[in-house]
Design a protein around this motif. Sequence first.
Motif, PDB file in Angstrom:
ATOM      1  N   PHE A 120      -2.081  12.520  16.539  1.00  0.00           N
ATOM      2  CA  PHE A 120      -0.800  12.234  15.900  1.00  0.00           C
ATOM      3  C   PHE A 120      -0.166  13.527  15.400  1.00  0.00           C
ATOM      4  N   ILE A 121       1.138  13.429  15.164  1.00  0.00           N
ATOM      5  CA  ILE A 121       1.905  14.548  14.617  1.00  0.00           C
ATOM      6  C   ILE A 121       2.365  14.168  13.216  1.00  0.00           C
ATOM      7  N   LEU A 122       2.189  15.078  12.274  1.00  0.00           N
ATOM      8  CA  LEU A 122       2.773  14.926  10.943  1.00  0.00           C
ATOM      9  C   LEU A 122       4.095  15.690  10.962  1.00  0.00           C
ATOM     10  N   PRO A 123       5.236  14.980  10.934  1.00  0.00           N
ATOM     11  CA  PRO A 123       6.521  15.659  11.092  1.00  0.00           C
ATOM     12  C   PRO A 123       6.953  16.415   9.840  1.00  0.00           C
ATOM     13  N   ASP A 124       8.012  17.193   9.986  1.00  0.00           N
ATOM     14  CA  ASP A 124       8.584  17.941   8.867  1.00  0.00           C
ATOM     15  C   ASP A 124       9.068  16.975   7.788  1.00  0.00           C
ATOM     16  N   GLN A 125       9.021  17.420   6.560  1.00  0.00           N
ATOM     17  CA  GLN A 125       9.528  16.643   5.419  1.00  0.00           C
ATOM     18  C   GLN A 125       8.757  15.345   5.182  1.00  0.00           C
ATOM     19  N   MET A 126       7.546  15.259   5.727  1.00  0.00           N
ATOM     20  CA  MET A 126       6.751  14.065   5.465  1.00  0.00           C
ATOM     21  C   MET A 126       6.259  14.106   4.018  1.00  0.00           C
ATOM     22  N   PRO A 127       6.394  13.006   3.291  1.00  0.00           N
ATOM     23  CA  PRO A 127       5.918  13.008   1.902  1.00  0.00           C
ATOM     24  C   PRO A 127       4.404  13.225   1.836  1.00  0.00           C
ATOM     25  N   ASP A 128       3.913  13.561   0.639  1.00  0.00           N
ATOM     26  CA  ASP A 128       2.459  13.681   0.458  1.00  0.00           C
ATOM     27  C   ASP A 128       1.793  12.367   0.875  1.00  0.00           C
ATOM     28  N   PHE A 129       0.549  12.464   1.349  1.00  0.00           N
ATOM     29  CA  PHE A 129      -0.126  11.291   1.916  1.00  0.00           C
ATOM     30  C   PHE A 129      -1.594  11.324   1.528  1.00  0.00           C
ATOM     31  N   THR A 130      -2.261  10.202   1.759  1.00  0.00           N
ATOM     32  CA  THR A 130      -3.682  10.061   1.439  1.00  0.00           C
ATOM     33  C   THR A 130      -4.432   9.711   2.714  1.00  0.00           C
ATOM     34  N   ILE A 131      -5.607  10.328   2.898  1.00  0.00           N
ATOM     35  CA  ILE A 131      -6.501   9.894   3.981  1.00  0.00           C
ATOM     36  C   ILE A 131      -7.767   9.348   3.341  1.00  0.00           C
ATOM     37  N   ASN A 132      -8.138   8.122   3.739  1.00  0.00           N
ATOM     38  CA  ASN A 132      -9.383   7.486   3.293  1.00  0.00           C
ATOM     39  C   ASN A 132     -10.347   7.419   4.459  1.00  0.00           C
ATOM     40  N   GLY A 133     -11.639   7.550   4.179  1.00  0.00           N
ATOM     41  CA  GLY A 133     -12.636   7.310   5.217  1.00  0.00           C
ATOM     42  C   GLY A 133     -13.622   8.463   5.335  1.00  0.00           C
ATOM     43  N   ASP A 134     -14.322   8.470   6.439  1.00  0.00           N
ATOM     44  CA  ASP A 134     -15.242   9.552   6.770  1.00  0.00           C
ATOM     45  C   ASP A 134     -14.895   9.987   8.177  1.00  0.00           C
ATOM     46  N   CYS A 135     -14.225  11.106   8.298  1.00  0.00           N
ATOM     47  CA  CYS A 135     -13.801  11.543   9.616  1.00  0.00           C
ATOM     48  C   CYS A 135     -13.561  13.050   9.644  1.00  0.00           C
ATOM     49  N   THR A 136     -13.569  13.584  10.863  1.00  0.00           N
ATOM     50  CA  THR A 136     -13.250  14.994  11.100  1.00  0.00           C
ATOM     51  C   THR A 136     -11.962  15.052  11.892  1.00  0.00           C
ATOM     52  N   ILE A 137     -11.009  15.839  11.393  1.00  0.00           N
ATOM     53  CA  ILE A 137      -9.706  15.973  12.048  1.00  0.00           C
ATOM     54  C   ILE A 137      -9.465  17.462  12.312  1.00  0.00           C
ATOM     55  N   ILE A 138      -9.135  17.801  13.559  1.00  0.00           N
ATOM     56  CA  ILE A 138      -8.747  19.169  13.874  1.00  0.00           C
ATOM     57  C   ILE A 138      -7.220  19.225  13.824  1.00  0.00           C
ATOM     58  N   VAL A 139      -6.713  20.169  13.052  1.00  0.00           N
ATOM     59  CA  VAL A 139      -5.284  20.251  12.731  1.00  0.00           C
ATOM     60  C   VAL A 139      -4.754  21.607  13.157  1.00  0.00           C
ATOM     61  N   SER A 140      -3.568  21.618  13.753  1.00  0.00           N
ATOM     62  CA  SER A 140      -2.964  22.911  14.113  1.00  0.00           C
ATOM     63  C   SER A 140      -1.476  22.892  13.807  1.00  0.00           C
TER      64      SER A 140
END
Length: 316
Positions: free
Chosen positions: A294-314
């Motif tokens: 998924f893409i987190l677009p510009d101006q996205m408000p603050d967010f919460t991630i719940n769970g147990d996971c590994t995310i590679i972000v660029s």
Amino acid sequence: MTQEPIFLQPVCKEKLWGGTLLRERFGYDIPSETTGECWAISAHPHGMSTVKSGPYQGKTLMELWDQHRELFGGTEGDRFPLLTKILDVKQHLSVKVHPDDYDAEDHGLGETGKSECWYIIDCKENAEIIYGHTARSKAELVTMINSGDWEGLLRRVKIKPGDFYYVPSGTIHAICAGALVLETQQNSEAAYRIYDYGRTDQNGQARELHIRDAVNAATVPHVDGFLDESTETRKGVTIKTFVQGEYFSVYQWDISGTAEMTQDAPFMLCSVTEGSGSIICEGKSAKLEKGAHFILPDQMPDFTINGDCTIIVSHI
């Protein structure tokens, strides 16, 4: 309209060297038993991601880039800058070197140059990559190629899950058999092939080599891509910075519990490589499953991630 995560449908591609791990590990619909690549977040004409759901459902990433540049913070350029792939390397990849932007333009390739990086999701014991070479001059590089001294020339490095390698343009490189790799790269397919183990395609033809172009593009002597690794741990998340480079910065988010996160780049590309969870933004929740992109677009408000996971972000 409040910005929300944009989930993408990847495209899987058959490759001579591929296998079935993209189906077994991530549940992707693969075209054959030799599927080598998942083009996960892609606006490249050779394999285009489409939006899975929400207001932009069915649009390609290239259409989003062309028609909704506000989602990407008004980033300039006629092509989406990055490409995320997952590679199932069942057989050795051919040994290649990628040109830089100037070389690609000089050759009229219709592509940018290609710097890339590899996050090793998983690999067999004693798996290796080819990363660099031993030649001290272009003349020595040509001599060793012409004499077929691949053992003496190519520098082999043992890999393990969780390793990260930055592969700037000009690096002689290959991923060897038995690796599952997430690749973040410039949005380009520009490559010069040096060596292919004498393999032939389904028609019995040897694959084309580009020795002269490869030698011209290669960095000699070899220089390792610079990594500036650091780790930050706070409630619910450990963030590991792998590289902050000219074309991309790449991070690993290890979520354990509940993490409050901020999107502070023009846009971020995210791939869930392990585990599961959910992402919650302004009361709206979306599931995160292994293999989601998924893409987190510009101006996205603050967010919460719940769970147990590994995310590679660029991001750029």
